[in-house]
Design a protein around this motif. Structure first.
Motif, short mmCIF file in Angstrom:
data_model
loop_
_atom_site.label_atom_id
_atom_site.label_comp_id
_atom_site.label_asym_id
_atom_site.label_seq_id
_atom_site.Cartn_x
_atom_site.Cartn_y
_atom_site.Cartn_z
N ALA A 298 0.83 -1.20 0.00
CA ALA A 298 0.00 0.00 0.00
C ALA A 298 0.86 1.25 0.00
N LEU B 274 -6.18 4.14 2.54
CA LEU B 274 -5.47 2.99 2.00
C LEU B 274 -5.61 2.92 0.49
N ASP B 275 -4.48 2.83 -0.19
CA ASP B 275 -4.45 2.60 -1.63
C ASP B 275 -3.61 1.34 -1.82
N GLY B 276 -4.27 0.22 -1.94
CA GLY B 276 -3.58 -1.07 -2.01
C GLY B 276 -4.29 -2.07 -1.13
N TRP B 277 -3.53 -2.89 -0.45
CA TRP B 277 -4.16 -3.90 0.41
C TRP B 277 -3.28 -4.24 1.61
N CYS B 278 -3.94 -4.75 2.64
CA CYS B 278 -3.25 -5.14 3.86
C CYS B 278 -3.98 -6.33 4.45
#
Length: 238
Positions: A110, A213-217
């Motif tokens: 992210a 959040l830009d993406g993943w976790c």
């Protein structure tokens, strides 16, 4: 800026994978879980990794030694796993600057560089990576309290979530969080919650910033989580 990695947990939900090794050394997509965490932090040009160890922590020390890809590692011990605020208190003697906290069981891809940049630009005391989620999911962990769009607090696993805005396990903090963690009282299960320390800073008027959040976790808690993350990482690499 330093990096703090809480990695003391026993990982009981990962059994049998953690029967003879700490959770941080469980393999995910061909490398230990902690290696994924360290790679994300060193990409932020941090000056030091502060790793909070507990269950079978000597194996983590033996595996990584005193540095990771040139970044020094300092180990501190959390004898009993009493929550993230307690983990920060254990690391307090090594904390000298603002730091990024990334849980030792989180695999993240992210915009963490944006998180650090926002923290510095705003001279914030807390900067959180956040995401809006469906309301039923918001009640499963920490969730922010908001008033007229402004964050006023943060609560852990509420019965009625006050919003859909949740933190995603990655924060930037000023050293002021250490004092707040020392003021936290244990919850009903005996844990010292990091969310309570953040609430204390908010109550005292300190600056909190958020980055969407830009993406993943993913929080890797179970063997099924491990397989999910492994598949995602391999699909992105192919």
């Amino acid at each position: 800026m330093q990096g703090v990695v809480p990695a003391a947990g026993e990982g009981t939900r990962m059994r049998p994978l953690t029967a003879k090794q700490p959770k941080g050394l469980v393999g995910v997509a061909g490398k230990p879980l902690l290696t994924h965490v360290f790679e994300q932090l060193t990409a932020l040009s941090i000056t030091e990794l502060i790793v909070v160890v507990g269950y079978r922590g000597e194996q983590i020390r033996e595996y990584y030694g005193n540095s990771f890809e040139g970044t020094p590692i300092t180990y501190v011990r959390q004898e009993s796993r009493d929550g993230l605020a307690d983990a920060v208190c254990r690391a307090a003697g090594a904390i000298e600057t603002d730091f990024v906290l990334l849980n030792g069981d989180n695999v993240i891809r992210a915009n963490t560089k944006e998180l650090v940049a926002r923290h510095r630009e705003a001279d914030a005391d807390v900067t959180a990576l956040v995401e809006e989620v469906p309301k039923p999911e918001a009640g499963k962990g920490a969730v922010f309290e908001t008033t007229d769009g402004e964050i006023t607090g943060i609560v852990e696993k509420p019965t009625e979530p006050p919003s859909r805005l949740v933190p995603r396990g990655c924060y930037a903090f000023s050293p002021k969080i250490v004092h707040a963690c020392r003021l936290v009282t244990p919850n009903e299960t005996g844990e010292y919650e990091l969310t309570d320390a953040i609430s204390l800073l908010l109550w005292a008027g300190h600056v909190l910033e958020t980055v969407e959040l830009d993406g993943w976790c993913y929080n890797v808690n179970t063997p099924a989580d491990r397989e999910t993350v492994t598949e995602r990482l391999r699909s992105e690499e192919s």
